[in-house]
Design a protein around this motif. Structure first.
Motif, PDB file in Angstrom:
ATOM      1  N   PHE A  58     -42.610 -50.435  75.066  1.00  0.00           N
ATOM      2  CA  PHE A  58     -42.621 -51.592  74.171  1.00  0.00           C
ATOM      3  C   PHE A  58     -41.487 -51.551  73.149  1.00  0.00           C
ATOM      4  O   PHE A  58     -40.836 -52.567  72.891  1.00  0.00           O
ATOM      5  N   SER A  59     -41.228 -50.385  72.588  1.00  0.00           N
ATOM      6  CA  SER A  59     -40.301 -50.292  71.453  1.00  0.00           C
ATOM      7  C   SER A  59     -38.864 -50.663  71.793  1.00  0.00           C
ATOM      8  O   SER A  59     -38.083 -50.978  70.890  1.00  0.00           O
TER       9      SER A  59
ATOM     10  N   THR B  32     -35.486 -55.015  68.567  1.00  0.00           N
ATOM     11  CA  THR B  32     -36.004 -53.652  68.507  1.00  0.00           C
ATOM     12  C   THR B  32     -35.844 -53.036  67.127  1.00  0.00           C
ATOM     13  O   THR B  32     -36.690 -52.257  66.689  1.00  0.00           O
ATOM     14  N   ALA B  33     -34.773 -53.399  66.410  1.00  0.00           N
ATOM     15  CA  ALA B  33     -34.535 -52.843  65.078  1.00  0.00           C
ATOM     16  C   ALA B  33     -35.254 -53.627  63.984  1.00  0.00           C
ATOM     17  O   ALA B  33     -35.168 -53.257  62.810  1.00  0.00           O
ATOM     18  N   GLY B  34     -35.936 -54.698  64.374  1.00  0.00           N
ATOM     19  CA  GLY B  34     -36.722 -55.449  63.404  1.00  0.00           C
ATOM     20  C   GLY B  34     -36.093 -56.740  62.914  1.00  0.00           C
ATOM     21  O   GLY B  34     -36.749 -57.486  62.177  1.00  0.00           O
TER      22      GLY B  34
ATOM     23  N   ALA C 272     -41.616 -60.366  76.628  1.00  0.00           N
ATOM     24  CA  ALA C 272     -40.870 -59.134  76.382  1.00  0.00           C
ATOM     25  C   ALA C 272     -39.595 -59.174  77.206  1.00  0.00           C
ATOM     26  O   ALA C 272     -39.655 -59.414  78.417  1.00  0.00           O
ATOM     27  N   ALA C 273     -38.459 -58.959  76.575  1.00  0.00           N
ATOM     28  CA  ALA C 273     -37.180 -59.113  77.271  1.00  0.00           C
ATOM     29  C   ALA C 273     -36.256 -57.937  76.992  1.00  0.00           C
ATOM     30  O   ALA C 273     -36.093 -57.499  75.844  1.00  0.00           O
ATOM     31  N   ARG C 274     -35.643 -57.445  78.072  1.00  0.00           N
ATOM     32  CA  ARG C 274     -34.619 -56.413  77.954  1.00  0.00           C
ATOM     33  C   ARG C 274     -33.767 -56.484  79.206  1.00  0.00           C
ATOM     34  O   ARG C 274     -34.261 -56.171  80.303  1.00  0.00           O
ATOM     35  N   GLY C 275     -32.540 -56.885  79.058  1.00  0.00           N
ATOM     36  CA  GLY C 275     -31.638 -57.009  80.206  1.00  0.00           C
ATOM     37  C   GLY C 275     -32.256 -57.895  81.265  1.00  0.00           C
ATOM     38  O   GLY C 275     -32.676 -59.011  80.976  1.00  0.00           O
TER      39      GLY C 275
END
Length: 115
Positions: free
Chosen positions: A29-30, A53-55, A97-100
């Motif tokens: 998740f993080s 991710t860094a807020g 949720a998204a990442r690449g």
């Protein structure tokens, strides 16, 4: 197995507040940016807010000052605090949720703002 489970939707009067939650499991998740989208009947899905991710956060113009997105990486949960709700906020709200190339969606929770 990846899961995003939204909760907290319901019926609220104009001017009221709701807090949506999205509980995540099955991925790290993080390291994912988390988004809230919404889709009203007959309209396209639109981005409501993002928390990276860094807020750092982003809000669509019509939500600025009324909505607050936050995340708890320990609980693997993202929240959307919605204040001063208007009838035009009525929609199904989705967690993403998204990442690449990876993009996971929840099933949505209905928010209805009506007197």
């Amino acid at each position: 197995q990846v899961q995003l489970v939204e909760s907290g939707g319901g019926l609220v009067q104009p001017g009221g507040s709701l807090r949506l939650s999205c509980a995540a499991s099955g991925f790290v998740f993080s390291i994912y940016a988390m988004n809230w989208y919404r889709q009203a009947p007959g309209k396209e899905r639109e981005l409501v807010a993002t928390i990276h991710t860094a807020g750092s956060t982003y809000y669509a113009d019509s939500m600025k000052g009324r909505f607050t997105i936050s995340r708890d990486n320990v609980k693997k949960t993202v929240y959307l605090q919605m204040n001063s709700l208007k009838p035009e906020d009525t929609a199904v709200y989705y967690c993403d949720a998204a990442r690449g190339p990876y993009d996971y969606w929840g099933q949505g929770t209905q928010v209805t703002v009506s007197s």
